[in-house]
Design a protein around this motif. Structure first.
Motif, PDB file in Angstrom:
ATOM      1  N   THR A 158       0.827  -1.202   0.000  1.00  0.00           N
ATOM      2  CA  THR A 158       0.000   0.000   0.000  1.00  0.00           C
ATOM      3  C   THR A 158       0.863   1.255   0.000  1.00  0.00           C
ATOM      4  O   THR A 158       2.065   1.209   0.274  1.00  0.00           O
ATOM      5  N   ILE A 159       0.212   2.384  -0.293  1.00  0.00           N
ATOM      6  CA  ILE A 159       0.839   3.691  -0.138  1.00  0.00           C
ATOM      7  C   ILE A 159      -0.121   4.598   0.607  1.00  0.00           C
ATOM      8  O   ILE A 159      -1.340   4.534   0.400  1.00  0.00           O
ATOM      9  N   ARG A 160       0.439   5.418   1.491  1.00  0.00           N
ATOM     10  CA  ARG A 160      -0.329   6.430   2.214  1.00  0.00           C
ATOM     11  C   ARG A 160       0.331   7.781   1.983  1.00  0.00           C
ATOM     12  O   ARG A 160       1.553   7.904   2.036  1.00  0.00           O
ATOM     13  N   TYR A 161      -0.494   8.803   1.743  1.00  0.00           N
ATOM     14  CA  TYR A 161       0.016  10.166   1.612  1.00  0.00           C
ATOM     15  C   TYR A 161      -0.207  10.893   2.937  1.00  0.00           C
ATOM     16  O   TYR A 161      -1.328  11.260   3.270  1.00  0.00           O
ATOM     17  N   VAL A 162       0.882  11.055   3.692  1.00  0.00           N
ATOM     18  CA  VAL A 162       0.814  11.636   5.032  1.00  0.00           C
ATOM     19  C   VAL A 162       1.241  13.098   4.972  1.00  0.00           C
ATOM     20  O   VAL A 162       2.337  13.413   4.487  1.00  0.00           O
ATOM     21  N   LEU A 163       0.388  13.984   5.470  1.00  0.00           N
ATOM     22  CA  LEU A 163       0.705  15.412   5.506  1.00  0.00           C
ATOM     23  C   LEU A 163       1.784  15.657   6.552  1.00  0.00           C
ATOM     24  O   LEU A 163       1.663  15.233   7.700  1.00  0.00           O
TER      25      LEU A 163
END
Length: 453
Positions: free
Chosen positions: A202-207
């Motif tokens: 998976t990939i997560r876009y974390v601010l």
């Protein structure tokens, strides 16, 4: 002591440069979704419907009963960026307020007004998501008309209207602004959720921090988290230099910038999917995959296999795939092994003829389908070929360059393209439709110029 502080500072600066992240720049074209959000949510109409209902703790307004709000005009919204703060919002609208006046008759007040507020885009400490928050809401009367008798003293009328409107309007309109932002904030909800890359991770876009506002845009910096199926993260390679947007964009436009190091990390999840074991004798435009064909390049094969025997080819990618980008061109690098086997009689394991180390590049074309980044590849060139082992004696592996090049083009590249059809997830925010984006390969990154259609 000074030397220690210097080393610590240098370490921090180096770490900041090493994080390639991903950058999202929101211009006024995207932020104008606040206008559509107000239209979609029908919030002003809902607030108007609530105005006539008795609310807990709400005191009645002197001089008017049976208060109702109707004929709410379609709002016109003007937005302006306030550097370091957020977005200044002005909502121009109008409505009719009705009720029984202190004179005993039916009263109508037709109002044109502006609602102003500053919307800050912050980072929620609990969720880590971007969140709009409104402050400093004010209601400014632009024009007021009433059906109160003209023989009443103007001062009395004005005092009554001023008192009535300043009690009714802020309580009616300012919550509308907050409600619209709640509606918009819901469109950030999925931003940091894990999104699958095929079945492998998976990939997560974390601010990473509070969004920064300039006079032309709001910028969000992400630290993407790429994670294998077993939970182990894949570390992004050091970008070497800070990720920055190229110059020359239209004023108010929006862009997403994805570094090549991020794409490399995502493709590392698919590394095992690029392994192939090809047993077909006839492949595309290639000659028959037999020892007889191979002997035309390596005479030693005909000695070991005087009778034509089918070939089996196994390709394994030994290093994580690597994406590189220069302005206008992107390459996908593969380092691996290619091993050819001669098939024996049924029931016997194939015999390895030779094992080669290979390094080759693929040209990459990017597109977007169903809001996922798609990659289509074609062979750029075979960079190196070296023999690791051989059961047919010594031979000059360079003689195989043309044979292996043709094999990669006809047999292997289609497999790679099939694997890449899973697509790479893009940040999910504000219901963005990436299918309309224009893509451009820039230095060390892929830029998506976002469009609303």
């Amino acid at each position: 002591m000074l030397r220690i502080l210097c080393l610590a500072l240098c370490s921090l600066l180096t770490h900041a440069r090493a994080d390639p992240g991903a950058l999202l720049r929101l211009g006024m074209d995207i932020m104008n979704q606040v206008q559509s959000a107000m239209d979609e949510s029908h919030i002003l109409e809902k607030m108007a419907a609530e105005a006539g209902k008795k609310q807990p703790g709400m005191k009645p307004i002197k001089g008017i009963t049976n208060l109702k709000v109707k004929d709410v005009q379609l709002p016109v919204i003007t937005l302006n960026f306030v550097p370091g703060v957020g977005i200044f919002q002005c909502v121009s609208t109008g409505m009719t307020i009705t009720g029984k006046s202190f004179m005993g008759g039916n009263m109508e007040i037709i109002v044109a007004l502006n609602i102003t507020a500053t919307n800050q885009l912050l980072r929620d400490e609990e969720t880590g998501l971007p969140v709009f928050k409104s402050e400093g809401c004010e209601v400014i009367l632009v024009n007021v008309k009433t059906n109160l008798p003209s023989n009443m003293l103007p001062k009395v009328v004005n005092k009554f209207l001023d008192s009535t409107l300043h009690k009714v309007l802020p309580g009616l309109m300012c919550p509308a602004i907050d409600a619209v932002l709640v509606y918009v904030n819901r469109k950030w909800t999925n931003l940091s959720d894990p999104m699958p890359v095929g079945q492998m991770g998976t990939i997560r876009y974390v601010l990473t921090s509070t969004p920064a506002t300039t006079a032309s845009y709001i910028q969000l910096d992400f630290s993407p988290v790429v994670q294998q199926q077993n939970g182990k993260p894949i570390k992004l390679a050091d970008a070497g230099e800070a990720l920055v947007f190229p110059k020359g964009h239209a004023e108010g436009s929006s862009q997403l910038l994805l570094p090549d190091t991020l794409l490399s990390a995502e493709l590392a999840l698919l590394q095992k999917s690029f392994h192939v074991n090809v047993q077909d004798t006839m492949i595309g435009e290639l000659p028959p995959q037999t020892t007889e064909t191979l002997a035309g390049f390596i005479p030693e094969v005909s000695v070991a296999y005087p009778k034509s025997t089918p070939l089996t080819t196994q390709i394994k990618i030994k290093k994580p795939p690597k994406v590189t980008m220069k302005t206008g061109k992107s390459l996908l690098h593969f380092h691996g092994t290619l091993e050819m086997f001669a098939a024996w009689q049924r029931g016997k394991a194939p015999m390895s003829l030779f094992l080669l180390e290979v390094h080759f590049n693929l040209k990459v074309q990017y597109s977007v389908r169903e809001n996922r980044l798609q990659m289509a590849t074609s062979l750029d060139r075979l960079l190196s070929l070296s023999r690791k082992s051989s059961s047919i004696g010594n031979f000059n592996e360079k003689e195989l360059t043309g044979f292996i090049t043709d094999y990669l083009e006809e047999a292997y590249i289609p497999v790679v393209n099939d694997v890449l059809q899973v697509g790479l997830p893009l940040p999910d925010f504000l219901a963005m439709n990436y299918n309309l984006a224009e893509l451009d390969v820039v230095e060390n990154a892929l830029m998506l110029d976002l469009k609303l259609g």
